[in-house]
Design a protein around this motif. Structure first.
Motif, PDB file in Angstrom:
ATOM      1  N   GLU A 112      -5.585  -9.511  -1.390  1.00  0.00           N
ATOM      2  CA  GLU A 112      -6.400  -9.177  -0.214  1.00  0.00           C
ATOM      3  C   GLU A 112      -7.467 -10.226   0.085  1.00  0.00           C
ATOM      4  O   GLU A 112      -8.068 -10.208   1.166  1.00  0.00           O
ATOM      5  N   ASN A 138      -7.142   5.326  -1.214  1.00  0.00           N
ATOM      6  CA  ASN A 138      -7.416   3.977  -0.721  1.00  0.00           C
ATOM      7  C   ASN A 138      -6.152   3.300  -0.205  1.00  0.00           C
ATOM      8  O   ASN A 138      -6.184   2.605   0.817  1.00  0.00           O
ATOM      9  N   ALA A 139      -5.041   3.520  -0.889  1.00  0.00           N
ATOM     10  CA  ALA A 139      -3.775   2.934  -0.436  1.00  0.00           C
ATOM     11  C   ALA A 139      -3.375   3.509   0.924  1.00  0.00           C
ATOM     12  O   ALA A 139      -2.868   2.781   1.790  1.00  0.00           O
ATOM     13  N   PHE A 143      -2.421  -2.279  -8.326  1.00  0.00           N
ATOM     14  CA  PHE A 143      -3.518  -2.129  -7.369  1.00  0.00           C
ATOM     15  C   PHE A 143      -4.583  -3.197  -7.615  1.00  0.00           C
ATOM     16  O   PHE A 143      -5.103  -3.810  -6.676  1.00  0.00           O
ATOM     17  N   SER A 184      -3.328  -6.444  -6.398  1.00  0.00           N
ATOM     18  CA  SER A 184      -3.264  -6.467  -4.930  1.00  0.00           C
ATOM     19  C   SER A 184      -4.607  -6.831  -4.314  1.00  0.00           C
ATOM     20  O   SER A 184      -4.666  -7.365  -3.201  1.00  0.00           O
ATOM     21  N   HIS A 206      -5.554   1.941   3.551  1.00  0.00           N
ATOM     22  CA  HIS A 206      -5.111   0.568   3.802  1.00  0.00           C
ATOM     23  C   HIS A 206      -3.781   0.530   4.546  1.00  0.00           C
ATOM     24  O   HIS A 206      -3.501  -0.436   5.265  1.00  0.00           O
ATOM     25  N   LEU A 207      -2.988   1.558   4.374  1.00  0.00           N
ATOM     26  CA  LEU A 207      -1.741   1.655   5.133  1.00  0.00           C
ATOM     27  C   LEU A 207      -2.053   1.703   6.631  1.00  0.00           C
ATOM     28  O   LEU A 207      -1.415   1.012   7.436  1.00  0.00           O
ATOM     29  N   TYR A 234      -3.879  -1.881   7.621  1.00  0.00           N
ATOM     30  CA  TYR A 234      -3.001  -3.048   7.754  1.00  0.00           C
ATOM     31  C   TYR A 234      -1.945  -2.850   8.838  1.00  0.00           C
ATOM     32  O   TYR A 234      -1.425  -3.830   9.377  1.00  0.00           O
ATOM     33  N   SER A 276       0.834  -1.208   0.000  1.00  0.00           N
ATOM     34  CA  SER A 276       0.000   0.000   0.000  1.00  0.00           C
ATOM     35  C   SER A 276       0.866   1.255   0.000  1.00  0.00           C
ATOM     36  O   SER A 276       0.580   2.226  -0.712  1.00  0.00           O
TER      37      SER A 276
END
Length: 274
Positions: free
Chosen positions: A126, A175-176, A119, A122, A179-180, A183, A76
């Motif tokens: 997920e 979004n990344a 992405f 990925s 998600h950083l 996660y 991410s």
């Protein structure tokens, strides 16, 4: 020096610079692949969640979960940096309207679309989130929201590439970053640390969807006042999907934290009986 290195490895490397999405040639680019991977995900999720699996020792599951979350955390971060740098150097001089509204018939090639492709891939990785939920026997966490989100987001990302959808760089970066945070939270949980900011994970996802609608207004302005924006039909799917997610996340937030608050406050007068 660091910026120059990042610029080369995440934007100007030949593999990234000359990337091109070609349906039927780029790996995982066909509708058949998309259909099969979704059918497999949904089928396996249903089968595994409805069959009693032998418990896997926690000392084995925790390292696997930690590795999974660390991988997606780092991925991410890399995607957020890569897409940001690609956006900043897309045109000379920088034309930030281009990030919002691709010209009609934009070719899905170059660094931005490379990161859209990563992405997209990925999102398949997920699916491991779902498997870990099942393996830990946390079936109560296997909600409709979870499965719907994981399955449908793959279609959304496919359409980014298939339609050369405008606005996806903004969606990818936000979004990344979300998600950083997410996660990082789950990595800490897998390591035995329980952060007190679980609610933040849900809150920033809701903010993300609200922001997406706000920025979409700018894209629609460019679309209807100019020559049009590329991938408008892909955006329509994206907008409906985001609206449904916003409703589901708000409902989840209300139920989860309202119930928790009620439990902390104890029974009210009506709960005590006569």
């Amino acid at each position: 020096m660091i910026i120059s290195s990042l610029q080369y490895w995440l934007v100007n490397h030949p593999t990234i610079l000359h990337f091109s999405w070609t349906q039927g040639q780029t790996p995982a680019s066909t509708p058949l692949f998309l259909s099969l991977i979704l059918i497999s995900y949904l089928s396996l999720t249903y089968i595994l969640s409805h069959h009693h699996l032998h418990a896997i020792p926690i000392h084995i599951l925790k390292p696997i979960s930690a590795l999974h979350n660390l991988t997606l955390l780092l991925l991410s971060l890399i995607m957020a940096i890569g897409c940001t740098l690609s956006s900043l150097t897309l045109t000379h001089p920088p034309n930030y309207n281009y990030i919002i509204c691709f010209p009609p018939n934009t070719s899905p090639s170059g660094p931005l679309f490379f990161w859209a492709y990563i992405f997209y891939l990925s999102k398949i990785l997920e699916f491991g989130d779902t498997l870990l939920i099942i393996l830990t026997n946390s079936i109560q966490r296997l909600t409709f929201l979870h499965v719907y989100h994981h399955a449908t987001v793959l279609i959304m990302c496919y359409l980014w590439l298939h339609t050369s959808q405008s606005l996806f760089p903004v969606a990818l970066i936000t979004n990344a970053l979300v998600h950083l945070v997410m996660y990082t939270y789950y990595l800490l949980c897998a390591m035995g640390v329980r952060p007190k900011w679980k609610r933040l994970v849900t809150n920033i996802q809701i903010v993300q969807f609200v922001f997406s609608f706000a920025i979409s207004g700018l894209m629609l302005y460019h679309h209807f006042t100019g020559s049009g924006c590329s991938g408008i039909w892909g955006w329509c799917f994206n907008a409906v999907f985001n609206a449904s997610l916003l409703a589901l996340f708000v409902d989840f937030h209300a139920k989860s934290y309202a119930n928790r608050k009620k439990m902390m406050m104890g029974p009210g007068p009506k709960d005590k009986g006569s």
